[in-house]
Design a protein around this motif. Structure first.
Motif, PDB file in Angstrom:
ATOM      1  N   THR A  90      41.272  34.435  16.438  1.00 51.28           N
ATOM      2  CA  THR A  90      39.887  34.914  16.930  1.00 51.28           C
ATOM      3  C   THR A  90      40.118  35.801  18.264  1.00 51.28           C
ATOM      4  O   THR A  90      40.929  35.484  19.080  1.00 51.28           O
ATOM      5  CB  THR A  90      39.155  33.663  16.982  1.00 51.28           C
ATOM      6  OG1 THR A  90      39.723  32.809  17.941  1.00 51.28           O
ATOM      7  CG2 THR A  90      38.800  32.990  15.717  1.00 51.28           C
ATOM      8  N   CYS A  91      39.038  36.479  18.163  1.00 50.41           N
ATOM      9  CA  CYS A  91      38.922  37.472  19.264  1.00 50.41           C
ATOM     10  C   CYS A  91      38.636  36.634  20.704  1.00 50.41           C
ATOM     11  O   CYS A  91      37.731  35.945  20.625  1.00 50.41           O
ATOM     12  CB  CYS A  91      37.956  38.513  19.181  1.00 50.41           C
ATOM     13  SG  CYS A  91      37.783  39.709  20.648  1.00 50.41           S
ATOM     14  N   ILE A  92      39.476  36.982  21.820  1.00 48.51           N
ATOM     15  CA  ILE A  92      38.973  36.081  22.759  1.00 48.51           C
ATOM     16  C   ILE A  92      38.021  36.636  23.591  1.00 48.51           C
ATOM     17  O   ILE A  92      37.425  36.066  24.461  1.00 48.51           O
ATOM     18  CB  ILE A  92      40.344  36.131  23.937  1.00 48.51           C
ATOM     19  CG1 ILE A  92      40.821  37.545  24.341  1.00 48.51           C
ATOM     20  CG2 ILE A  92      41.567  35.457  23.443  1.00 48.51           C
ATOM     21  CD1 ILE A  92      41.567  37.720  25.702  1.00 48.51           C
ATOM     22  N   ASP A  93      37.462  37.833  23.507  1.00 46.97           N
ATOM     23  CA  ASP A  93      36.125  38.395  24.101  1.00 46.97           C
ATOM     24  C   ASP A  93      34.923  37.875  22.991  1.00 46.97           C
ATOM     25  O   ASP A  93      34.088  37.466  23.783  1.00 46.97           O
ATOM     26  CB  ASP A  93      36.296  39.968  24.066  1.00 46.97           C
ATOM     27  CG  ASP A  93      37.358  40.344  25.316  1.00 46.97           C
ATOM     28  OD1 ASP A  93      37.904  39.224  26.026  1.00 46.97           O
ATOM     29  OD2 ASP A  93      37.350  41.530  25.447  1.00 46.97           O
ATOM     30  N   CYS A  94      34.932  38.302  21.896  1.00 46.21           N
ATOM     31  CA  CYS A  94      33.799  38.057  21.396  1.00 46.21           C
ATOM     32  C   CYS A  94      33.643  36.796  20.131  1.00 46.21           C
ATOM     33  O   CYS A  94      32.677  36.529  19.892  1.00 46.21           O
ATOM     34  CB  CYS A  94      33.285  39.489  20.410  1.00 46.21           C
ATOM     35  SG  CYS A  94      34.341  39.623  19.051  1.00 46.21           S
ATOM     36  N   GLY A  95      34.948  36.252  20.088  1.00 43.65           N
ATOM     37  CA  GLY A  95      35.051  35.117  19.063  1.00 43.65           C
ATOM     38  C   GLY A  95      35.159  35.293  17.433  1.00 43.65           C
ATOM     39  O   GLY A  95      34.964  34.687  16.759  1.00 43.65           O
ATOM     40  N   ARG A 111      42.669  40.281  20.451  1.00 42.85           N
ATOM     41  CA  ARG A 111      41.241  40.821  20.402  1.00 42.85           C
ATOM     42  C   ARG A 111      41.068  41.596  19.267  1.00 42.85           C
ATOM     43  O   ARG A 111      41.877  42.129  18.665  1.00 42.85           O
ATOM     44  CB  ARG A 111      40.945  42.051  21.405  1.00 42.85           C
ATOM     45  CG  ARG A 111      40.854  41.288  22.827  1.00 42.85           C
ATOM     46  CD  ARG A 111      40.693  42.508  24.056  1.00 42.85           C
ATOM     47  NE  ARG A 111      40.562  41.633  25.315  1.00 42.85           N
ATOM     48  CZ  ARG A 111      41.615  41.684  26.116  1.00 42.85           C
ATOM     49  NH1 ARG A 111      42.898  41.848  25.752  1.00 42.85           N
ATOM     50  NH2 ARG A 111      41.593  40.865  27.057  1.00 42.85           N
ATOM     51  N   CYS A 112      39.661  41.600  18.724  1.00 38.90           N
ATOM     52  CA  CYS A 112      39.387  42.511  17.466  1.00 38.90           C
ATOM     53  C   CYS A 112      39.811  43.808  17.962  1.00 38.90           C
ATOM     54  O   CYS A 112      39.540  44.223  19.273  1.00 38.90           O
ATOM     55  CB  CYS A 112      37.974  41.870  16.945  1.00 38.90           C
ATOM     56  SG  CYS A 112      36.555  42.538  18.114  1.00 38.90           S
ATOM     57  N   ILE A 113      39.416  44.709  16.820  1.00 40.62           N
ATOM     58  CA  ILE A 113      39.841  45.993  17.466  1.00 40.62           C
ATOM     59  C   ILE A 113      38.636  46.662  17.987  1.00 40.62           C
ATOM     60  O   ILE A 113      38.962  47.503  19.082  1.00 40.62           O
ATOM     61  CB  ILE A 113      39.964  46.954  15.653  1.00 40.62           C
ATOM     62  CG1 ILE A 113      40.770  48.022  16.171  1.00 40.62           C
ATOM     63  CG2 ILE A 113      38.623  47.093  15.051  1.00 40.62           C
ATOM     64  CD1 ILE A 113      41.735  48.327  15.059  1.00 40.62           C
ATOM     65  N   ASN A 114      37.359  46.401  17.925  1.00 35.39           N
ATOM     66  CA  ASN A 114      36.662  46.805  18.702  1.00 35.39           C
ATOM     67  C   ASN A 114      36.524  46.381  20.389  1.00 35.39           C
ATOM     68  O   ASN A 114      36.446  47.279  21.030  1.00 35.39           O
ATOM     69  CB  ASN A 114      34.883  46.047  18.209  1.00 35.39           C
ATOM     70  CG  ASN A 114      34.695  46.770  16.998  1.00 35.39           C
ATOM     71  OD1 ASN A 114      35.151  47.971  16.563  1.00 35.39           O
ATOM     72  ND2 ASN A 114      33.866  46.112  16.102  1.00 35.39           N
ATOM     73  N   CYS A 115      37.044  45.148  20.411  1.00 31.01           N
ATOM     74  CA  CYS A 115      36.946  44.842  21.864  1.00 31.01           C
ATOM     75  C   CYS A 115      38.254  45.232  22.579  1.00 31.01           C
ATOM     76  O   CYS A 115      38.132  45.605  23.779  1.00 31.01           O
ATOM     77  CB  CYS A 115      37.120  43.235  22.014  1.00 31.01           C
ATOM     78  SG  CYS A 115      35.575  42.228  21.367  1.00 31.01           S
ATOM     79  N   GLN A 116      39.412  45.296  21.658  1.00 29.02           N
ATOM     80  CA  GLN A 116      40.596  46.032  22.146  1.00 29.02           C
ATOM     81  C   GLN A 116      40.234  47.424  22.496  1.00 29.02           C
ATOM     82  O   GLN A 116      40.588  48.006  23.628  1.00 29.02           O
ATOM     83  CB  GLN A 116      41.429  45.972  21.069  1.00 29.02           C
ATOM     84  CG  GLN A 116      42.887  46.571  21.601  1.00 29.02           C
ATOM     85  CD  GLN A 116      43.697  45.358  22.726  1.00 29.02           C
ATOM     86  OE1 GLN A 116      43.296  44.408  22.609  1.00 29.02           O
ATOM     87  NE2 GLN A 116      44.095  46.286  23.789  1.00 29.02           N
TER      88      GLN A 116
END
Ligand code: ZN
Length: 126
Positions: A90-95, A111-116
């Motif tokens: 799970t993404c540490i930024d958006c979950g 992170r998911c690709i968007n948050c990365q």
């Protein structure tokens, strides 16, 4: 952890643990090499200025490589810890769940690709 099943998780965990062992060995070897390089350059006290700057340069390259490996090791440890805590994938930024393909390609991704992408556009790599 919606995106990855237990079997895949275990496989990734094995990969991370194996990679961590390799990396620790590499860092160990680099430290030994680094140590002997410094010892040689100290003992030799290179008089030729050109040679001296060359050996400085080589030392810097080794150190840069070492810190990159240490950073990787840190990321690996973090990924394994997140697996233990059940937070892996799970993404540490958006979950949001991180895409399975992304985890297979970058098992240490947090992170998911968007948050990365957002993160990197702010000028940070990890
Ligand atoms: Zn995200």
């Amino acid at each position: 952890m919606a995106n990855i099943n237990e079997k895949e998780l275990n496989e990734l965990r094995e990969r991370l643990l194996t990679y961590r062992k390799q990396l620790q060995q590499e860092i160990h070897d680099e430290l030994i090499k680094e140590g002997s390089n410094s010892a040689i350059s100290l003992a030799g006290k290179v008089h030729d200025a050109q040679e001296e700057s060359l050996s400085d340069m080589l030392t810097e390259i080794n150190l840069a490589m070492l810190s990159q490996h240490q950073r990787e090791l840190l990321n690996l440890g973090r990924a394994i810890k997140r697996m233990d805590e059940g937070k892996y994938g799970t993404c540490i930024d958006c979950g949001a769940p991180i895409a399975n393909a992304r985890l297979q390609a970058y098992p240490t991704a947090v992170r998911c690709i968007n948050c990365q992408a957002k993160h990197e556009s702010r000028g940070q790599s990890t």
